[in-house]
Design a protein around this motif. Structure first.
Motif, PDB file in Angstrom:
ATOM      1  N   GLY A 157       0.884  -1.174   0.097  1.00 23.37           N
ATOM      2  CA  GLY A 157      -0.060   0.003   0.047  1.00 23.37           C
ATOM      3  C   GLY A 157       0.986   1.311   0.023  1.00 23.37           C
ATOM      4  O   GLY A 157       1.895   1.413   0.588  1.00 23.37           O
ATOM      5  N   GLU A 158       0.574   2.170  -0.925  1.00 24.26           N
ATOM      6  CA  GLU A 158       1.179   3.448  -0.775  1.00 24.26           C
ATOM      7  C   GLU A 158       0.175   4.670  -0.221  1.00 24.26           C
ATOM      8  O   GLU A 158      -0.750   4.529   0.403  1.00 24.26           O
ATOM      9  N   VAL A 159       0.522   5.886  -0.810  1.00 21.90           N
ATOM     10  CA  VAL A 159      -0.320   6.917  -0.310  1.00 21.90           C
ATOM     11  C   VAL A 159      -1.829   6.656  -0.913  1.00 21.90           C
ATOM     12  O   VAL A 159      -2.247   6.079  -1.603  1.00 21.90           O
ATOM     13  N   ASN A 160      -2.733   6.945   0.247  1.00 23.25           N
ATOM     14  CA  ASN A 160      -4.293   6.935   0.229  1.00 23.25           C
ATOM     15  C   ASN A 160      -4.699   5.432   0.596  1.00 23.25           C
ATOM     16  O   ASN A 160      -5.854   5.222   0.305  1.00 23.25           O
ATOM     17  N   SER A 161      -3.659   4.332   0.653  1.00 28.95           N
ATOM     18  CA  SER A 161      -4.231   3.164   0.995  1.00 28.95           C
ATOM     19  C   SER A 161      -4.485   3.305   2.321  1.00 28.95           C
ATOM     20  O   SER A 161      -4.055   3.883   3.140  1.00 28.95           O
ATOM     21  N   ASN A 162      -5.573   2.462   2.747  1.00 31.46           N
ATOM     22  CA  ASN A 162      -5.998   2.533   4.129  1.00 31.46           C
ATOM     23  C   ASN A 162      -6.360   1.393   4.970  1.00 31.46           C
ATOM     24  O   ASN A 162      -7.064   0.620   4.831  1.00 31.46           O
ATOM     25  N   PRO A 163      -5.350   0.993   5.910  1.00 30.42           N
ATOM     26  CA  PRO A 163      -3.861   1.749   6.189  1.00 30.42           C
ATOM     27  C   PRO A 163      -3.009   0.787   5.183  1.00 30.42           C
ATOM     28  O   PRO A 163      -3.105  -0.343   5.025  1.00 30.42           O
TER      29      PRO A 163
ATOM     30  N   ARG B 181       3.581  -4.729  10.071  1.00 29.90           N
ATOM     31  CA  ARG B 181       3.390  -3.417  10.919  1.00 29.90           C
ATOM     32  C   ARG B 181       2.543  -2.241  10.156  1.00 29.90           C
ATOM     33  O   ARG B 181       3.005  -2.371   9.051  1.00 29.90           O
ATOM     34  N   ARG B 182       1.614  -1.934  10.747  1.00 32.20           N
ATOM     35  CA  ARG B 182       0.776  -0.754   9.987  1.00 32.20           C
ATOM     36  C   ARG B 182       1.818   0.566  10.161  1.00 32.20           C
ATOM     37  O   ARG B 182       2.439   0.750  10.846  1.00 32.20           O
ATOM     38  N   ALA B 183       1.504   1.145   9.129  1.00 37.22           N
ATOM     39  CA  ALA B 183       2.401   2.287   8.855  1.00 37.22           C
ATOM     40  C   ALA B 183       1.429   3.646   8.618  1.00 37.22           C
ATOM     41  O   ALA B 183       0.369   3.418   8.547  1.00 37.22           O
ATOM     42  N   SER B 184       2.167   4.698   8.623  1.00 38.97           N
ATOM     43  CA  SER B 184       1.248   5.905   8.469  1.00 38.97           C
ATOM     44  C   SER B 184       1.013   6.489   7.183  1.00 38.97           C
ATOM     45  O   SER B 184       2.254   6.741   6.584  1.00 38.97           O
ATOM     46  N   LEU B 185      -0.063   6.379   6.721  1.00 40.53           N
ATOM     47  CA  LEU B 185      -0.438   7.247   5.197  1.00 40.53           C
ATOM     48  C   LEU B 185       0.465   6.334   4.052  1.00 40.53           C
ATOM     49  O   LEU B 185      -0.157   6.166   2.930  1.00 40.53           O
TER      50      LEU B 185
END
Length: 384
Positions: free
Chosen positions: A92-98, A114-118
């Protein structure tokens, strides 16, 4: 060893086990004997342990992870017999949630995440075993001064956050981060004003904002050790694939022109760099000691290669039916063999992995092999 698709909260899962011969099975410490079924209620992120034991043999342990409900659904194909090993990747890149950073085994099973931010891009394992990946609150390519490379332990503890020596003038770009014994090599896309790009054709003016490409060696203490900028070595007339973005929203419309789009770095043993530049349709070698270009490998779809701004030699491409790379990524030099991912963006031709034999003395790059995308599709971006 295995993953279970779970919903939020508690999940009801039946585990049925049949042990081989005289062995017995236990699930989370509850014995099933040689065979049986146990209903368990794992929660998100929980691991279920299955133990198989018997006389004269060590206990074998198996682990089942209850994945979060928003974890990306993975489709895994194994057409061959890949060697055992782990794959670290961003999902996932930008705008993927999450987005997630994950390690998959050679069966495609997620064994760590691990979940990442943004966004989570350019995930890599560092020499001390920690994990680095890019994260940002900005949009696009190396725009915001808040963009950092995050370094974490496998338990998720943030060890460090890296930016360039001057995050405002030289914001960190996410395409490549190289670890060095005394610091890091980073990419940046600095903004340059008042540039004449009219040679690029209709829609490009004489007084434009552009983004250049900078390679920056930054010490562990954040100080600048060495820098190199594409604008000093390539002319606007060498750009093959000019793209106008609107990442720098504070700039006037119609948006900045991304002239070079440096997207990969490979640091050689002598300190030189192999660089791929998507919008130059080129891969080139930067001499670390002089800052000059040793050679350039670039496609020339229009015939009659434009001379390099500094007079650096363009390698003659031999035995390549497509005449060289178009929108390349991920260039790596091993000895004299250069490999790269040739995206072929907007060419109508299949993306391919390619290898060239580089003979700088003879001024040639000879195609050794290519592997086309099986369905004949080109690739808009990213590497292999």
């Amino acid at each position: 060893d295995y993953a279970m698709a779970c919903g939020p909260g508690t999940n009801a899962v039946d585990i049925t086990a049949i042990a081989h011969r005289d062995r017995v099975v236990a699930v989370d410490g509850v014995s099933l004997g040689r065979a049986g079924t146990l209903r368990i209620e794992p929660q998100t992120d929980e691991i279920v342990q299955v133990a198989v034991s018997g006389p004269g043999a060590p206990t074998a342990m198996y682990h089942f992870r209850c994945l979060p409900s928003d974890f990306p659904k993975l489709a895994v194909e194994r057409p061959g017999d890949p060697a055992p090993g782990w794959y670290l990747t961003g999902l996932g890149e930008v705008n993927s949630n999450p987005p997630y950073v994950a390690i998959l085994d050679h069966f495609g099973a997620p064994i760590w995440y691990r979940r990442a931010s943004l966004w989570a891009i350019n995930a890599q394992r560092l020499s001390d075993g920690s994990i680095a990946y890019d994260t940002s609150e900005a949009i696009g390519y190396g725009v915001g001064s808040d963009e950092v490379a995050t370094i974490i332990d496998l338990d998720g503890t943030v060890i460090d956050e890296l930016s360039t020596d001057d995050p405002v003038a030289f914001p960190l770009d996410h395409h490549e981060l190289l670890e060095r014994p005394d610091g890091w090599t980073m990419l940046s896309y600095p903004v340059r004003a008042g540039v004449d790009v009219s040679v690029l054709g209709s829609g490009f003016g004489t007084d434009e904002f552009v983004v250049s490409g900078s390679i920056r060696e930054v010490a562990d203490d954040g100080s600048l050790q060495w820098e190199w900028e594409a604008f000093d070595h390539f002319g606007v007339d060498e750009v093959q694939f000019p793209v106008r973005f609107n990442n720098h929203v504070a700039l006037p419309d119609p948006g900045e022109v991304d002239l070079f789009h440096l997207n990969s770095l490979d640091r050689l043993d002598d300190g030189d760099y192999i660089v791929s530049a998507r919008h130059l349709d080129a891969v080139f070698r930067v001499d670390r000691s002089t800052g000059g270009l040793d050679w350039i490998l670039s496609s020339d779809p229009d015939g009659g290669a434009v001379p390099n701004k500094t007079g650096a030699q363009r390698l003659a491409i031999v035995n390549d039916p497509l005449g060289g790379p178009r929108r390349p990524h991920d260039a790596r030099l091993n000895g004299t063999v250069l490999t790269l991912f040739d995206n072929r963006t907007l060419t109508g031709e299949p993306a391919r992995a390619v290898a060239y034999e580089i003979d700088a003395a003879a001024g040639t790059a000879t195609l050794l092999w290519q592997i086309d995308e099986p369905r004949g599709r080109s690739s808009f971006g990213l590497g292999a």
